[in-house]
Design a protein around this motif. Structure first.
Motif, PDB file in Angstrom:
ATOM      1  N   SER A   1      -6.398 -10.552   4.250  1.00  0.00           N
ATOM      2  CA  SER A   1      -7.251  -9.685   3.018  1.00  0.00           C
ATOM      3  C   SER A   1      -6.919  -9.423   1.884  1.00  0.00           C
ATOM      4  N   THR A   2      -5.567  -8.812   2.286  1.00  0.00           N
ATOM      5  CA  THR A   2      -4.652  -7.893   0.689  1.00  0.00           C
ATOM      6  C   THR A   2      -4.218  -9.697  -0.201  1.00  0.00           C
TER       7      THR A   2
ATOM      8  N   TYR B   1       0.726  -1.038   0.279  1.00  0.00           N
ATOM      9  CA  TYR B   1      -0.392   0.560   0.321  1.00  0.00           C
ATOM     10  C   TYR B   1       1.258   1.207  -0.196  1.00  0.00           C
ATOM     11  N   PRO B   2      -0.104   2.676  -0.482  1.00  0.00           N
ATOM     12  CA  PRO B   2       1.209   3.400  -0.876  1.00  0.00           C
ATOM     13  C   PRO B   2       1.777   3.941   0.788  1.00  0.00           C
TER      14      PRO B   2
ATOM     15  N   PHE C   1      -9.235  -7.223  -6.560  1.00  0.00           N
ATOM     16  CA  PHE C   1     -10.035  -6.037  -6.468  1.00  0.00           C
ATOM     17  C   PHE C   1      -8.630  -5.077  -6.339  1.00  0.00           C
ATOM     18  N   LEU C   2      -7.654  -5.896  -6.432  1.00  0.00           N
ATOM     19  CA  LEU C   2      -6.458  -4.941  -6.038  1.00  0.00           C
ATOM     20  C   LEU C   2      -5.137  -5.275  -7.036  1.00  0.00           C
TER      21      LEU C   2
ATOM     22  N   TRP D   1       4.388  -6.830   0.626  1.00  0.00           N
ATOM     23  CA  TRP D   1       4.259  -8.116   0.765  1.00  0.00           C
ATOM     24  C   TRP D   1       4.879  -8.869  -0.811  1.00  0.00           C
ATOM     25  N   ASN D   2       5.151 -10.381  -0.063  1.00  0.00           N
ATOM     26  CA  ASN D   2       5.561 -10.982  -1.596  1.00  0.00           C
ATOM     27  C   ASN D   2       4.317 -12.257  -0.764  1.00  0.00           C
TER      28      ASN D   2
END
Lengths: 204, 569
Positions: free
Chosen positions: A41-42, A11-12, A50-51, A18-19
């Motif tokens: 959730s990410t 995220y900004p 969605f991302l 994350w990997n």
């Protein structure tokens, strides 16, 4: 087979991205476990489209899903809450999973009725989601996911906050889906859920 | 255990939604926006092209033009200040007294100001504040004043009548949107009115103020019918009226074009200034206003004070309306029952049909254009272009409709052969004028689909037409009907473009009213005014019915509860 290959996302303002990397076969349940903020959730949102990841890829049966829109991915999500459209009836909510324009054949309507019966919600078809309890809402959401017939199910804490009876029923439904060949990615805090449902656990 | 639900798995979604490609979302709205920009520029450009544009030095040396510009700014400034001075206390009282009897009626009454035709209201204001008016009689007798309605007094008074309720609704909505947690803490601490204002109300109101001030300033700056009827000669003329006079009586297109550009620059500057200070989206009042109790207004004295202040405000709003009703009723009798039997006065019937023939298509056009522009705004792919379409929709607030109309008339002159084509031009311009208001009404409901629902819809493939039908339409039905009513109502009461292009022999209702006022047929004018108001009420009632659920597909809930209205509007 689902293959998540070096899926990188931040995220900004997030210093360490994350990997994610794992793979799973159809008919299995992989549980994603981790503390709050660990990226469960990410990961679910990345898988669902969605991302958008910064790099890496998601392969399903060898084909890349990296640039596929959410509606082009062979998966259905069930979140902890906010799964239903509040202004539509239970039948309409489920029906949208079968046909996005609600053009339902008689056999679709019968399938919905049978499904509602099997999850203990017979006669609830014309009710609004706001008339249902938390457990009943989750049963409707899961029924929609099942009747949507996608090979991948992304479940983000779907049983959290439910009473014992509702949890048992939903677990049973998920085990049946797994037995029928669905690949389930389950993000859950609950050790019992993981023990009953998961074939493997991925800790973040 | 046997499986409860068995089926064959599908690989990919099999039912593509109609109109789901992103180009269907983006391009129709962008095309409308481009057309708006082209029409505005073409209208202004055609006027400049035809005219001999006087130089800026010539403009400043012309005393009349200087006076007009100065007066326009001064009356707009005064109107903004006084409207806000009235609106602030009214909004605060309504916020802290959420349950007094008649609150809903008062809120509806305050909505009327948006669509009440100014020419009709002016007749009511003259009855109350004119030379023979109720108020004037009382003021002169008791206070010994020599009140004169005509000139800046009347103009500002009418502007306050129109804009104070509008501003109060917007401020009330802002105050009600203050976080509940802040209100709870303020109540627990027992904050008095001043500190409640500082801690809770002012932070909520502050972000709305620049946009609100710009909106009220622009509405007063471009006011036409009020200044036409209550203005008193060259000393009390606004730019909009001066443009009308230049075009209609002096045939000086150059002067009109120059004045139009001055108006465009000044209004544009104010909108730019408002945008720099955080123009908020919520510039038109929501019909639903939440109720929250506050301790600041709970004592008997506080309630008495609030009640008195509201009673004065209601009196201010109701008296001109009562005058319209009382003066109009006798004339209505002769308009509808000339010989004791029902037969509508042919002039009134013709004007009514002509007005509806312009207003309904104009309302429909404005709603369709607003929907398409908003849809293009939700497209994430080209944010700069979509912002441009938003700006284009507000152009009609800055470009004078008279100038636009004249420019377009000059442009299409070879093909504008008959009066019906002239009326088509009036319809187009009325639709453009209504667009900014309609857009504001639909913006909130259109964006009210929360992110969780959007994600669900995306995944289920509920896109394009399907998303509109099943997710937007149930939320939009009522706001759309209301927007259609406002769009049509604004056009029905238009007395700007029609005054310039309408043929005197084929008047619309506002033109007929103006003609009757001009020929001192006061009873007939009052009847026409009342009929126009009744027509508006019927229109709102009709669209309100159309906005209620009309059909049940069998998939919609049987519950008697209606779909909750969206939070914003």
């Amino acid at each position: 087979m689902l293959e998540v290959q070096n899926l990188v996302f931040a995220y900004p303002g997030q210093e360490t991205p994350w990997n994610f990397q794992f793979s799973a076969e159809p008919g299995h349940c992989i549980a994603i476990h981790g503390a709050s903020g660990s990226g469960k959730s990410t990961l679910m949102n990345l898988l669902a489209g969605f991302l958008e990841p910064q790099s890496g890829d998601i392969l399903w049966q060898g084909k890349s899903l990296r640039h596929a829109a959410p509606w082009q991915r062979p998966m259905t999500s069930v979140f902890q809450e906010h799964n239903l459209f509040e202004h539509l009836s239970v039948t309409a909510n489920i029906g949208l999973g079968i046909h996005p324009g609600l053009k339902l054949a008689p056999e679709d309507t019968q399938a919905i009725e049978r499904g509602l019966d099997s999850v203990g919600l017979s006669g609830f078809g014309q009710r609004l989601p706001s008339d249902l309890s938390g457990g009943q809402r989750q049963r409707v959401a899961l029924l929609r996911a099942i009747l949507r017939k996608q090979p991948l199910m992304l479940l983000d804490e779907p049983l959290t906050g439910l009473d014992r009876e509702a949890r048992d029923l939903l677990r049973q439904l998920l085990l049946q889906q797994k037995a029928q060949g669905a690949l389930i990615v389950l993000a859950s805090h609950d050790e019992e859920d993981r023990r009953i449902l998961a074939d493997s656990v991925c800790t973040l | 255990m046997s499986p409860v639900i068995q089926h064959q798995r599908r690989s990919l979604p099999a039912y593509p939604a109609p109109l789901s490609h992103s180009r269907w979302k983006l391009w129709p709205g962008l095309t409308i926006a481009a057309a708006l920009i082209v029409l505005s520029l073409a209208g202004l450009g055609a006027l400049v092209w035809e005219a001999e544009l006087p130089g800026l030095s010539e403009f400043w040396s012309n005393r009349y033009l200087r006076t007009v510009v100065t007066f326009t700014i001064w009356q707009a400034f005064l109107s903004v200040v006084l409207s806000l001075l009235v609106a602030f206390p009214v909004a605060r009282i309504l916020a802290r007294q959420p349950a007094f009897p008649g609150r809903a009626f008062l809120l509806r009454l305050m909505e009327l100001s948006l669509v009440l035709p100014s020419i009709v209201l002016v007749s009511g204001i003259i009855s109350v504040y004119g030379r023979q008016g109720w108020f004037t009689g009382l003021a002169n007798e008791w206070l010994g004043t020599s009140w004169n309605l005509y000139g800046i007094n009347g103009i500002v008074l009418a502007h306050v009548f129109f804009n104070a309720p509008l501003a109060a609704r917007i401020l009330l909505q802002a105050i009600e949107s203050a976080p509940a947690s802040q209100r709870r803490v303020a109540a627990q601490l027992g904050l008095g009115r001043w500190w409640y204002w500082r801690a809770v109300e002012w932070p909520a109101v502050k972000p709305v103020l620049p946009g609100l001030a710009a909106l009220v300033f622009t509405l007063c700056f471009t006011s036409f019918a009020i200044v036409m009827t209550l203005g008193g000669g060259p000393a009390a003329t606004t730019i909009e009226v001066a443009i009308y006079q230049s075009l209609r009586f002096e045939f000086d297109a150059g002067q009109a074009a120059l004045l139009a550009m001055v108006q465009l620059v000044i209004c544009g500057f104010f909108w730019w200034l408002a945008a720099r200070h955080g123009l908020t989206a919520s510039l038109l009042p929501d019909r639903r206003v939440a109720s929250h109790r506050s301790k600041a207004g709970s004592s008997i004295w506080a309630r008495l004070g609030d009640g008195t202040a509201l009673a004065v405000f209601v009196l201010f709003l109701v008296t001109p309306l009562m005058a319209i009703l009382l003066r109009g009723l006798p004339g209505m009798g002769s308009a509808f029952f000339p010989d004791g039997t029902f037969s509508v006065n042919p002039a009134l019937l013709d004007a009514t049909l002509r007005s509806l023939g312009i207003a309904i298509p104009a309302g429909l056009m404005s709603v369709i254009a607003a929907l398409l522009i908003l849809a293009s705004g939700t497209s994430q792919s080209r944010p700069t272009i979509t912002r441009l379409s938003d700006v284009a929709a507000y152009l009609p607030l800055m470009v004078p409709p008279l100038v636009l109309g004249t420019g377009l008339f000059l442009l299409f002159r070879p093909s504008l052969g008959n009066s019906s084509e002239g009326l088509a031009l009036v319809t187009l311009i009325n639709a453009m004028m209504a667009l900014p208001f309609v857009l504001q009404m639909l913006r909130g409901p259109m964006g009210s689909l929360d992110s969780a629902s959007r994600m669900q819809a995306d995944q289920l493939g509920v896109l394009g037409w399907y998303r509109w039908r099943w997710l937007h339409w149930p939320r939009m039905r009522r706001p759309l009907a209301l927007a259609m009513a406002y769009g049509t109502g604004l056009s029905l009461g238009d007395f700007g473009v029609i005054a310039l292009f309408g043929s005197p022999g084929q008047p619309t209702l506002p033109v007929l009213l103006y003609q009757q006022l001009g020929s001192y047929r006061i009873d007939a004018a009052a009847a026409t005014g009342l009929w126009l108001v009744l027509l508006l009420l019927m229109l709102f009632s009709l669209f309100n019915r159309l906005g209620s659920p009309l059909f049940n597909s069998g998939l919609a809930p049987k519950s008697s509860r209606t779909v909750p209205e969206p939070e914003h509007a």
